[in-house]
Design a protein around this motif. Structure first.
Motif, PDB file in Angstrom:
ATOM      1  N   ASN A   1       0.841  -1.193   0.000  1.00  0.00           N
ATOM      2  CA  ASN A   1       0.000   0.000   0.000  1.00  0.00           C
ATOM      3  C   ASN A   1       0.879   1.248   0.000  1.00  0.00           C
ATOM      4  OD1 ASN A   1      -1.785   2.146   0.668  1.00  0.00           O
ATOM      5  ND2 ASN A   1      -3.217   0.672   1.543  1.00  0.00           N
ATOM      6  N   ALA A   2       0.869   1.976  -1.116  1.00  0.00           N
ATOM      7  CA  ALA A   2       1.676   3.187  -1.263  1.00  0.00           C
ATOM      8  C   ALA A   2       0.839   4.448  -1.165  1.00  0.00           C
ATOM      9  CB  ALA A   2       2.415   3.162  -2.600  1.00  0.00           C
ATOM     10  N   ALA A   3      -0.423   4.335  -0.729  1.00  0.00           N
ATOM     11  CA  ALA A   3      -1.320   5.486  -0.643  1.00  0.00           C
ATOM     12  C   ALA A   3      -1.093   6.256   0.662  1.00  0.00           C
ATOM     13  CB  ALA A   3      -2.772   5.014  -0.722  1.00  0.00           C
ATOM     14  N   PRO A   4      -1.381   7.567   0.689  1.00  0.00           N
ATOM     15  CA  PRO A   4      -1.286   8.336   1.944  1.00  0.00           C
ATOM     16  C   PRO A   4      -2.189   7.731   3.017  1.00  0.00           C
ATOM     17  CG  PRO A   4      -1.508   9.809   0.053  1.00  0.00           C
ATOM     18  CD  PRO A   4      -1.740   8.427  -0.467  1.00  0.00           C
ATOM     19  N   LEU A   5      -1.743   7.759   4.263  1.00  0.00           N
ATOM     20  CA  LEU A   5      -2.484   7.104   5.343  1.00  0.00           C
ATOM     21  C   LEU A   5      -3.853   7.719   5.574  1.00  0.00           C
ATOM     22  CD1 LEU A   5       0.357   6.540   7.970  1.00  0.00           C
ATOM     23  CD2 LEU A   5      -0.454   5.016   6.177  1.00  0.00           C
ATOM     24  N   ASN A   6      -3.994   9.038   5.310  1.00  0.00           N
ATOM     25  CA  ASN A   6      -5.273   9.704   5.553  1.00  0.00           C
ATOM     26  C   ASN A   6      -6.193   9.698   4.340  1.00  0.00           C
ATOM     27  OD1 ASN A   6      -3.762  11.425   3.997  1.00  0.00           O
ATOM     28  ND2 ASN A   6      -4.048  13.237   5.284  1.00  0.00           N
ATOM     29  N   SER A   7      -5.836   8.946   3.301  1.00  0.00           N
ATOM     30  CA  SER A   7      -6.661   8.876   2.096  1.00  0.00           C
ATOM     31  C   SER A   7      -7.640   7.707   2.188  1.00  0.00           C
ATOM     32  CB  SER A   7      -5.766   8.706   0.862  1.00  0.00           C
ATOM     33  OG  SER A   7      -5.227   7.387   0.832  1.00  0.00           O
ATOM     34  N   PRO A   8      -8.629   7.635   1.288  1.00  0.00           N
ATOM     35  CA  PRO A   8      -9.563   6.495   1.305  1.00  0.00           C
ATOM     36  C   PRO A   8      -8.873   5.147   1.113  1.00  0.00           C
ATOM     37  CG  PRO A   8     -10.436   8.292  -0.035  1.00  0.00           C
ATOM     38  CD  PRO A   8      -9.031   8.661   0.296  1.00  0.00           C
ATOM     39  N   LEU A   9      -7.645   5.162   0.580  1.00  0.00           N
ATOM     40  CA  LEU A   9      -6.903   3.921   0.379  1.00  0.00           C
ATOM     41  C   LEU A   9      -5.940   3.622   1.521  1.00  0.00           C
ATOM     42  CD1 LEU A   9      -5.985   4.340  -3.400  1.00  0.00           C
ATOM     43  CD2 LEU A   9      -7.615   2.714  -2.449  1.00  0.00           C
ATOM     44  N   GLY A  10      -5.950   4.463   2.560  1.00  0.00           N
ATOM     45  CA  GLY A  10      -4.947   4.371   3.599  1.00  0.00           C
ATOM     46  C   GLY A  10      -5.329   3.530   4.797  1.00  0.00           C
ATOM     47  N   LEU A  11      -5.148   4.100   5.993  1.00  0.00           N
ATOM     48  CA  LEU A  11      -5.294   3.368   7.247  1.00  0.00           C
ATOM     49  C   LEU A  11      -6.677   2.757   7.413  1.00  0.00           C
ATOM     50  CD1 LEU A  11      -4.171   2.517   9.991  1.00  0.00           C
ATOM     51  CD2 LEU A  11      -4.800   4.780  10.867  1.00  0.00           C
ATOM     52  N   GLY A  12      -7.727   3.501   7.062  1.00  0.00           N
ATOM     53  CA  GLY A  12      -9.086   2.986   7.222  1.00  0.00           C
ATOM     54  C   GLY A  12      -9.326   1.732   6.396  1.00  0.00           C
ATOM     55  N   LEU A  13      -8.825   1.729   5.176  1.00  0.00           N
ATOM     56  CA  LEU A  13      -9.001   0.567   4.304  1.00  0.00           C
ATOM     57  C   LEU A  13      -8.219  -0.634   4.843  1.00  0.00           C
ATOM     58  CD1 LEU A  13     -10.075  -0.702   1.701  1.00  0.00           C
ATOM     59  CD2 LEU A  13      -8.077   0.240   0.508  1.00  0.00           C
ATOM     60  N   ILE A  14      -7.036  -0.384   5.346  1.00  0.00           N
ATOM     61  CA  ILE A  14      -6.235  -1.478   5.915  1.00  0.00           C
ATOM     62  C   ILE A  14      -6.973  -2.100   7.100  1.00  0.00           C
ATOM     63  CG2 ILE A  14      -4.085  -2.041   7.101  1.00  0.00           C
ATOM     64  CD1 ILE A  14      -2.740   0.161   5.428  1.00  0.00           C
ATOM     65  N   ARG A  15      -7.547  -1.261   7.983  1.00  0.00           N
ATOM     66  CA  ARG A  15      -8.318  -1.771   9.115  1.00  0.00           C
ATOM     67  C   ARG A  15      -9.472  -2.644   8.635  1.00  0.00           C
ATOM     68  NH1 ARG A  15      -8.212   3.538  11.926  1.00  0.00           N
ATOM     69  NH2 ARG A  15      -6.656   3.416  13.603  1.00  0.00           N
TER      70      ARG A  15
END
Length: 397
Positions: free
Chosen positions: A55-69
């Motif tokens: 995952n190379a997306a910014p953590l605060n983006s829709p592809l970031g931390l929330g998606l990983i969770r």
């Protein structure tokens, strides 16, 4: 022919995804993903068809931390997720990512060989065994001994564990416990628990302290006899270093500049450039006051009794290594250390630790390999008895 690993590369920037896909075309089958819905659908439809998510997306983006969770906690995704960050990640963000289930946090432009090594260690299919000249089988007696000793120790030491946890919390902000991914028996990767003995920002300071590593080798200087002129070779037939040691140059090589170079000094120079396999810093300034005490008495290691109960470790064995150390231990000789169980204490600790003498990287590897080749229940009991005086060491490492 080795089958390429299939990985998912998550990025909202199609150019960045294309760059990565082109860079690793010979090594990885890359599936670029640019939005969260597409990734969730892929996980539903093709579960098990890829071996890792990068995952190379910014953590605060829709592809970031929330998606990983969502993937790790709600969808129970089993394959490892790596975060590729283009900027240093703060301690708080690192904690959030690890809690969300991220396997590791890596630089976005990590060198090719290092990224592939991480994928090899953490993205192996379940049950895959690394081929070695020896086979390890945990004996029922050793496993029973581990469970009995670890369970009894946790029960008896629970008041001490609570006291230490309170002192750590009072001295500095941050979690009482921390874990890192370590490589144990057969290159198995697991979560390795310890009491926190360093400042919360210790990881960010490590890169600026590599010159303090007591395992680091010093590279031979160009004037140390490494490079020879044609006249020197004709007249002497050996370089200055070999002449000083009373031996002849066994073989001469030609370096990238077309100069003759002694093979021994060439290997020493390359080893120093590649860096030491182990990292150990004497008088580490990142350690807190409570950290000094619990390290000198090895109290910081007590949470690993839980690792023993879980079967990741044994009471006696070779110390499990961080990923950056394990990836440098792939040669036929050094890899033999991973045949033995990962342990709380071992031959290395009782042989040198606390005696005030320096230990070279080669000596430590030799002790690990020696234990792996000849360990037994009786040898384990002997090491346990020798561990007690070694706990109260004077050397601050």
């Amino acid at each position: 022919m080795q089958v390429r690993k299939t990985v998912v590369y998550v990025s909202a920037d199609p150019r960045e995804a294309a760059r990565f896909q082109q860079q690793f075309a010979d090594d990885l089958a890359v599936l670029p993903i640019g939005n969260a819905t597409e990734l969730l659908e892929l996980c539903e439809q093709r579960l098990g068809s890829f071996e890792a998510i990068l995952n190379a997306a910014p953590l605060n983006s829709p592809l970031g931390l929330g998606l990983i969770r969502t993937l790790k906690k709600d969808r129970q995704l089993q394959c490892p997720v790596f975060v590729l960050a283009d900027q240093p990640v703060s301690t708080q963000a690192r904690s959030l990512l690890l809690e969300a289930g991220v396997a590791d946090i890596l630089p976005l432009r990590l060198p090719r060989t290092e990224l592939l090594t991480h994928l090899y260690l953490l993205a192996r299919p379940a049950g895959e065994v690394v081929a070695t000249p020896f086979a390890f089988r945990m004996s029922p007696t050793k496993r029973l001994l581990d469970v009995v000793l670890a369970g009894a120790a946790l029960l008896c030491l629970s008041p001490l564990l609570l006291l230490v946890a309170g002192l750590i919390k009072l001295e500095s902000r941050g979690p009482v416990l921390y874990y890192s991914h370590r490589v144990g028996t057969g290159y198995k990767v697991f979560r390795f628990w310890k009491f926190r003995s360093m400042r919360p920002d210790a990881d960010k300071l490590l890169a600026s302290m590599k010159n303090l590593n007591q395992y680091a080798a010093k590279a031979p200087e160009p004037g140390d006899g490494a490079v020879l002129t044609a006249a020197t070779v004709v007249q002497l037939g050996l370089c200055e270093s070999c002449a000083a040691s009373g031996s002849q140059c066994q073989q001469l090589l030609i370096d990238g500049q077309g100069e003759l170079i002694c093979e021994k000094l060439y290997r020493d120079r390359k080893k120093a450039e590649d860096g030491a396999a182990f990292v150990k810093i004497a008088n580490d300034p990142r350690i807190t006051r409570i950290g000094h005490f619990i390290r000198n008495t090895s109290i910081d290691e007590l949470p690993q009794l839980w690792n023993v109960l879980c079967g990741d470790m044994s009471i006696v064995g070779n110390r499990p290594l961080p990923l950056y150390e394990a990836e440098k231990m792939m040669t036929d000789h050094s890899a033999a250390r991973f045949i033995a169980p990962a342990g709380l204490t071992g031959l290395w600790q009782v042989s040198k630790r606390g005696k005030g003498g320096d230990m070279s990287e080669q000596e430590r590897i030799a002790l690990d390999v020696e234990y792996a080749r000849r360990y037994s229940l009786w040898e384990d009991m002997r090491i346990i008895l020798r561990t007690i005086p070694a706990l109260f060491q004077k050397e601050n490492v």
